[in-house]
Design a protein around this motif. Structure first.
Motif, PDB file in Angstrom:
ATOM      1  N   UNK A  30       7.556   8.800   1.618  1.00 39.83           N
ATOM      2  CA  UNK A  30       8.281   7.272   1.784  1.00 39.83           C
ATOM      3  C   UNK A  30       9.349   7.387   0.621  1.00 39.83           C
ATOM      4  N   UNK A  35       1.176   4.749   1.095  1.00 44.34           N
ATOM      5  CA  UNK A  35       0.499   5.635   1.969  1.00 44.34           C
ATOM      6  C   UNK A  35       0.124   7.059   1.162  1.00 44.34           C
ATOM      7  N   UNK A  80      12.504   5.463  -3.912  1.00 43.16           N
ATOM      8  CA  UNK A  80      12.735   4.091  -4.858  1.00 43.16           C
ATOM      9  C   UNK A  80      14.121   3.618  -4.270  1.00 43.16           C
ATOM     10  N   UNK A  81      14.367   3.587  -3.102  1.00 45.25           N
ATOM     11  CA  UNK A  81      15.766   3.334  -2.450  1.00 45.25           C
ATOM     12  C   UNK A  81      16.185   2.004  -2.958  1.00 45.25           C
ATOM     13  N   UNK A  82      15.001   0.989  -3.091  1.00 41.56           N
ATOM     14  CA  UNK A  82      15.610  -0.150  -3.567  1.00 41.56           C
ATOM     15  C   UNK A  82      14.395  -1.146  -4.391  1.00 41.56           C
ATOM     16  N   UNK A  83      14.874  -2.081  -5.112  1.00 36.54           N
ATOM     17  CA  UNK A  83      13.794  -2.766  -5.934  1.00 36.54           C
ATOM     18  C   UNK A  83      12.929  -3.297  -5.111  1.00 36.54           C
ATOM     19  N   UNK A  84      11.732  -3.694  -5.591  1.00 38.90           N
ATOM     20  CA  UNK A  84      10.620  -4.273  -4.950  1.00 38.90           C
ATOM     21  C   UNK A  84      10.953  -5.865  -4.693  1.00 38.90           C
ATOM     22  N   UNK A  85      10.808  -6.362  -3.478  1.00 37.34           N
ATOM     23  CA  UNK A  85      11.127  -7.927  -3.311  1.00 37.34           C
ATOM     24  C   UNK A  85      10.095  -8.761  -3.768  1.00 37.34           C
ATOM     25  N   UNK A 126      18.642   0.452  -9.778  1.00 39.43           N
ATOM     26  CA  UNK A 126      18.065   0.584  -8.432  1.00 39.43           C
ATOM     27  C   UNK A 126      18.999  -0.442  -7.735  1.00 39.43           C
ATOM     28  N   UNK A 127      19.069  -0.532  -6.601  1.00 40.77           N
ATOM     29  CA  UNK A 127      19.980  -1.462  -5.719  1.00 40.77           C
ATOM     30  C   UNK A 127      18.940  -2.411  -5.506  1.00 40.77           C
ATOM     31  N   UNK A 143       0.771  -1.318  -0.130  1.00 40.66           N
ATOM     32  CA  UNK A 143       0.021   0.116   0.023  1.00 40.66           C
ATOM     33  C   UNK A 143       0.785   1.419   0.167  1.00 40.66           C
TER      34      UNK A 143
END
Lengths: 343, 343
Positions: free
Chosen positions: A106, A101, A109-114, B46-47, A99
């Motif tokens: 937030x 927010x 895009x600090x990291x890829x989606x797991x 992206x990391x 979700x």
DNA sequence: GCATGGCATTAAACCGGTTTAATAAAGAGG
DNA sequence: CCTCTTTATTAAACCGGTTTAATGCCATGC
């Protein structure tokens, strides 16, 4: 935590063999397998999910993306989620609630989606969640049409919204209703566009022009009017403005309940004075309301299950030819909130 | 997908430096940082979450464990989940829905859980999900008491269930009710034990012995009676058995709605003939029902948020001294479903 | 008896990051 | 001007598995 090397050493085999025993991707002799399993049990060894994911490039999780800030979800959402979770579990997949927010301060895009893929609920026009998935090469399935300019092809499940509205309108018209008010979903949602168009078209086809007071859209979630939308509109149109309305179509169960309350407060009997029809609702709730509500069963959990199956197909988990767009059946469930008007 | 080496090469720095630019764990010069970010943007870099997780040993996800097979969750659950998700997002955590399906044919333990901790809803006596967490060394917080023999210490959030039941009973007794029926939650749930005990104790304290027809437990989810428990019990006790009952306490909103329906079918007026009190319900629904329902607000989303904060503290994300058990305030919201009986 | 093939096993490379220990460069102090 | 810190950078080791290519072993066929 014991690691694979510990097991390999103690069982006097290579780590590759231990790996094979657990992943079952290559055969191992009975003797070796048993020795490895025994040692593993002894050391309390369990393969590390993350390490495995790194090399297999599969997280075994799918994202379930709920609309922006929908921190109140309706029962429709609940049942949909249930469908998704159950179906995903059949393929060994977990569900990550994804979700975004309201205040998107937030992680830009600090990291890829797991996740290996995603199910996107209630897309809006030019939905940025979808744009992100698209850019990030993440396979996704939407529930409802995608209306992003740059995206031509997508996989989706949906109800047949135009047909649904046509059925509902004609059901009501057949029963003699001509003054119909439609409390639609939020204007940004792609489903609401389809439903609106079909509502107008069907009514006009039957010679019933749609006036302003007959069509409303749910306000944005963050607005103060969100919660009592159904109540407020009903009081305003039928009470304050004294419009003639003999049937109301409510987009979801919450709206329907609050409309029901408004009608009672206006001293209008349901279905005697006004009929009420609900589009998406939780069956168990619709039955227990008084009067029980006639509704369109959209089969939310079936929608959820189907969206997972399409996604699994895209991920190569589920073989076979699947259509790009799946339409889930919906049908009118007659209960006691709609009456016939004798002309 | 571009990897860190690609970025390092193109930006003419080492991968360690690129890593520092993104993780911000060590300082980098403005010049280098900008060059790295520019190249990253250019390569769409992206990391990789999984690779990062492998070495940091953090998945940045928490599990949300819903009770066995609770494929219908109530509005209480929904709001609780919302609280969890929102609070978790503040700490950069995602939420993995960790529902163990009824038929637990699934993966006995093929791999470790890709979560850093878990929130466990509605624990049952000797809950095996909790036993698993405990064995797997996964920090967890429960909502409600843990009653597993081998587990002495645990962190939890809860309402003050004994006090809640006492308040409710005394509230009703104050209004002259002596014939009170309690439709409790499922007997296996730890909350239901507390509530039951307090119900009996409070009534007896006021000289009101609890007879069999006054206390009921919600059947198991997989049973056919699950959905219309409230309706069925009400019809049976007040209708068929013709017991005298002037107030009913329903455990959740769904039960309350179905009880309401039963009372209407029995031609009993609420609150004229019978008063109705709901323990956990969705505020927006309680208000819109007719009559609006007097209820105990358990603050489900606050429970969710608090459970996440306790978990974050255990994970070392949130500093400070936190109590082992947090009690969330609950208070009676008076609406129109309870009346005073003149003796 | 020897080439051929199938199969379980292994050593080493790899997945894509973070972290450590070493190093180079820049500033501070005497 | 030289030494002592401080700070940014780097090469290499590491996280814990999977996968590849090579190897050894045994059975099969001629």
């Amino acid at each position: 935590m014991a690691k694979i090397d510990d097991v390999a050493r103690l069982a006097k085999v290579s780590k590759g063999t231990v790996s094979n025993v657990f992943s079952q991707k290559r055969p191992t002799s009975d003797e070796v397998r048993e020795r490895v399993l025994r040692v593993s049990r002894q050391l309390n060894y369990v393969p590390n999910h993350t390490a495995r994911s790194l090399v297999t490039k599969k997280t075994m999780a799918i994202g379930l993306t709920i609309p922006h800030g929908s921190f109140f979800f309706s029962l429709f959402h609940t049942q949909f989620i249930n469908g998704v979770i159950l179906e995903a579990s059949y393929y060994g997949y977990r569900v990550l609630l994804d979700i975004i927010p309201e205040q998107q301060v937030q992680t830009p895009f600090l990291t890829s989606y797991p996740i290996d893929g995603a199910v996107v609920m209630s897309p809006t026009t030019n939905d940025e969640r979808i744009a992100l998935m698209h850019a990030g090469q993440i396979p996704f399935v939407t529930v409802g049409k995608v209306m992003n300019e740059e995206i031509a092809h997508f996989t989706s499940v949906d109800n047949d919204n135009p047909q649904i509205m046509r059925s509902i309108c004609e059901y009501l018209i057949d029963k003699g209703h001509t003054a119909i008010m439609f409390l639609n979903a939020n204007a940004l949602m792609t489903v609401s566009l389809d439903r609106k168009a079909s509502f107008i078209q069907t009514l006009e086809k039957h010679g019933l022009p749609v006036e302003a007071h007959m069509l409303h859209h749910k306000p944005a979630l963050n607005s103060s009017e969100y919660l009592d939308y159904g109540y407020a509109e009903t009081i305003r149109v039928l009470g304050t403005e004294r419009r003639k309305v003999t049937a109301i179509i409510a987009d979801d169960d919450r709206t329907a309940f609050s409309t029901l309350k408004a009608l009672k407060d206006l001293n209008l009997n349901v279905p005697g004075d006004v009929s009420l029809f609900v589009i998406c609702g939780d069956l168990s709730m619709m039955v227990q309301s008084d009067p029980s509500l006639t509704s369109m069963d959209l089969q939310p959990s079936e929608l959820g299950a189907q969206s997972v199956r399409l996604l699994m197909n895209q991920l190569g988990v589920l073989q076979g030819e699947f259509p790009e767009h799946v339409i889930v059946e919906s049908k009118i469930i007659e209960r006691n909130s709609v009456s016939t008007i004798s002309s």
